[in-house]
Design a protein around this motif. Structure first.
Motif, mmCIF file in Angstrom:
data_model
loop_
_atom_site.group_PDB
_atom_site.id
_atom_site.type_symbol
_atom_site.label_atom_id
_atom_site.label_comp_id
_atom_site.label_asym_id
_atom_site.label_seq_id
_atom_site.Cartn_x
_atom_site.Cartn_y
_atom_site.Cartn_z
ATOM 1 N N GLU A 104 0.805 -1.227 0.000
ATOM 2 C CA GLU A 104 0.000 0.000 0.000
ATOM 3 C C GLU A 104 0.838 1.277 0.000
ATOM 4 N N THR A 105 1.857 1.310 -0.837
ATOM 5 C CA THR A 105 2.587 2.573 -1.046
ATOM 6 C C THR A 105 2.147 3.128 -2.393
ATOM 7 N N ALA A 106 2.554 4.360 -2.676
ATOM 8 C CA ALA A 106 2.107 4.969 -3.938
ATOM 9 C C ALA A 106 2.498 4.109 -5.136
ATOM 10 N N GLY A 107 3.727 3.570 -5.123
ATOM 11 C CA GLY A 107 4.188 2.774 -6.259
ATOM 12 C C GLY A 107 3.907 1.291 -6.139
ATOM 13 N N GLY A 108 3.349 0.868 -5.004
ATOM 14 C CA GLY A 108 3.018 -0.550 -4.817
ATOM 15 C C GLY A 108 4.186 -1.406 -4.367
ATOM 16 N N VAL A 109 5.338 -0.763 -4.110
ATOM 17 C CA VAL A 109 6.521 -1.524 -3.672
ATOM 18 C C VAL A 109 7.116 -0.867 -2.428
ATOM 19 N N VAL A 110 8.010 -1.605 -1.736
ATOM 20 C CA VAL A 110 8.745 -1.029 -0.608
ATOM 21 C C VAL A 110 9.685 0.045 -1.153
ATOM 22 N N VAL A 111 9.589 1.254 -0.582
ATOM 23 C CA VAL A 111 10.369 2.369 -1.130
ATOM 24 C C VAL A 111 11.814 2.338 -0.624
ATOM 25 N N GLY A 112 11.998 2.005 0.672
ATOM 26 C CA GLY A 112 13.357 1.997 1.250
ATOM 27 C C GLY A 112 13.593 3.234 2.094
ATOM 28 N N GLU A 113 14.321 3.054 3.209
ATOM 29 C CA GLU A 113 14.493 4.188 4.132
ATOM 30 C C GLU A 113 15.412 5.267 3.557
ATOM 31 N N LYS A 114 15.186 6.483 4.014
ATOM 32 C CA LYS A 114 16.002 7.619 3.572
ATOM 33 C C LYS A 114 17.051 7.951 4.646
ATOM 34 N N PRO A 115 18.064 8.758 4.301
ATOM 35 C CA PRO A 115 19.096 9.104 5.282
ATOM 36 C C PRO A 115 18.516 9.816 6.507
ATOM 37 N N MET A 116 19.336 9.929 7.539
ATOM 38 C CA MET A 116 18.832 10.418 8.827
ATOM 39 C C MET A 116 18.294 11.850 8.761
ATOM 40 N N TRP A 117 17.096 11.995 9.326
ATOM 41 C CA TRP A 117 16.479 13.317 9.532
ATOM 42 C C TRP A 117 15.446 13.095 10.636
ATOM 43 N N ALA A 118 15.894 13.292 11.865
ATOM 44 C CA ALA A 118 15.084 12.909 13.023
ATOM 45 C C ALA A 118 13.712 13.585 13.013
ATOM 46 N N GLU A 119 13.688 14.875 12.747
ATOM 47 C CA GLU A 119 12.429 15.629 12.802
ATOM 48 C C GLU A 119 11.380 15.024 11.856
ATOM 49 N N VAL A 120 11.783 14.785 10.615
ATOM 50 C CA VAL A 120 10.831 14.276 9.611
ATOM 51 C C VAL A 120 10.524 12.802 9.856
ATOM 52 N N GLY A 121 11.559 12.027 10.178
ATOM 53 C CA GLY A 121 11.340 10.593 10.423
ATOM 54 C C GLY A 121 10.370 10.368 11.565
ATOM 55 N N PHE A 131 7.622 3.030 3.506
ATOM 56 C CA PHE A 131 7.092 4.224 2.835
ATOM 57 C C PHE A 131 8.170 5.228 2.407
ATOM 58 N N GLY A 132 9.443 4.883 2.628
ATOM 59 C CA GLY A 132 10.505 5.763 2.130
ATOM 60 C C GLY A 132 10.719 7.002 2.968
ATOM 61 N N SER A 133 10.527 6.909 4.285
ATOM 62 C CA SER A 133 10.784 8.047 5.171
ATOM 63 C C SER A 133 12.180 7.923 5.773
ATOM 64 N N PRO A 134 12.683 9.040 6.359
ATOM 65 C CA PRO A 134 14.048 8.994 6.899
ATOM 66 C C PRO A 134 14.173 8.143 8.151
ATOM 67 N N ARG A 135 15.396 7.702 8.424
ATOM 68 C CA ARG A 135 15.732 7.116 9.728
ATOM 69 C C ARG A 135 15.927 8.274 10.705
ATOM 70 N N MET A 136 16.003 7.915 11.998
ATOM 71 C CA MET A 136 16.103 9.009 12.965
ATOM 72 C C MET A 136 17.143 8.807 14.052
ATOM 73 N N GLY A 137 17.864 7.697 14.038
ATOM 74 C CA GLY A 137 18.902 7.521 15.049
ATOM 75 C C GLY A 137 18.321 7.231 16.418
ATOM 76 N N ALA A 138 19.057 7.651 17.456
ATOM 77 C CA ALA A 138 18.745 7.169 18.817
ATOM 78 C C ALA A 138 17.660 7.961 19.527
ATOM 79 N N ILE A 139 16.709 8.501 18.774
ATOM 80 C CA ILE A 139 15.509 9.051 19.413
ATOM 81 C C ILE A 139 14.392 8.045 19.174
#
Ligand code: 48F
Length: 263
Positions: free
Chosen positions: A189-206, A232-240
């Protein structure tokens, strides 16, 4: 009292068999005992649902233990602190909405809270596959020992049914990836129908996106925790970790609603 090795063996085999047989038909099966999986198990069990967690390591806690780069602290933003409070975890208020916790305490108390609420937690078991029935609905988990997986021995698995399967396997979203790989024409159930993959770290957005990403991604299969951001292809966020706890609580509500509503 004289000790008998065979009586020790009897108690182990009988106890394991009794508990495993009691788990053959679950309301909810959770793959992964990291923060999101443990919190999901806690809320589901508290709702009175029959929930089991399957963790491939011989220990629970996932990424909590390592803190940030092995500095043994995790950070939780104030929005999620109430969840840890409900689970009996004490956090230090370090100001400006940031709280901090000791990984050993967080893992221990979250695990005890889930078990006390009625969840069963298995370790050393890998969810290596799912069961799928008519209408492409996920209907349970397929299990094998992690030791078997690591050895590469050809040993067939066993399976348990569940009304909802939750992928709480972290960055790799292993269960969703298995479905994607094995079901011809599968659409996640993603826009493209596939696993998008995580994005680089951005704690606020992730941390902001993880709760929205927490949902049913295939009939009968939900995703929470870092697995949701990978799907869904959102960022990772590290140790938060607040987002992991909020995601676990949200998926518990969704899964309980589905089990109760039969939808
Ligand atoms: O990775 P993990 O802690 O997942 P999470 O709940 O939390 C992520 C955070 O730890 C951290 C973070 C904080 O911002 O990003 O990384 O999303 O726990 C996932 C657990 O799933 C287990 C794995 O051993 C780990 O304990 N696991 C992975 N694949 C399987 C599995 C599988 N196929 N079957 C059973 N367990």
């Amino acid at each position: 009292m004289p000790l008998s090795e065979t009586e020790i063996t009897r108690r182990i085999v009988e106890g394991f068999s009794r508990e495993f047989l009691d788990s053959l038909e679950l309301d909810v099966a959770i793959a992964g005992a990291g923060p999101s999986g443990l919190v999901a198990a806690f809320y589901l069990a508290r709702e009175g649902l029959k929930v089991n967690v399957f963790e491939r390591n011989l220990y629970v806690g996932g990424g909590i233990w390592g803190g940030g780069m092995l500095f043994a602290r995790i950070v939780v933003q104030e929005e999620a602190a109430g969840i840890l409070d409900e689970m009996g975890v004490k956090l230090d208020d370090t100001g400006d909405g940031y709280l901090a916790g000791d990984p050993v305490e967080v893992v221990s108390r979250c695990t005890v809270a889930a078990i006390d609420a009625g969840a069963r937690v298995w370790v050393g078991m890998t969810v290596e596959d799912v069961m799928i029935r008519e209408n492409d609905v996920v209907t349970g988990v397929v299990l094998n020992w992690r030791a078997v997986e690591l050895s590469g021995m050809h040993v067939d698995p066993l399976a348990l049914s569940a009304k909802v399967v939750i992928d709480a396997t972290g960055h790799d979203c292993n269960v969703v990836r298995t479905v994607e790989r094995k079901v011809p024409g599968c659409r996640i159930e993603t826009a493209g129908g596939v696993v998008v993959g995580e994005k680089p770290m951005w704690a606020e957005v992730g941390e902001r996106e993880i709760v929205d990403n927490t949902r049913e991604v295939y009939p009968g299969m939900m995703v929470c925790g870092m697995a949701a951001n990978t799907v869904f292809g959102s960022p990772r966020m590290g140790a938060i970790f607040g987002g992991m706890f909020l995601s676990g609580r949200k998926v518990a509500g969704l899964a309980a609603g589905k089990v109760r509503g039969g939808a």
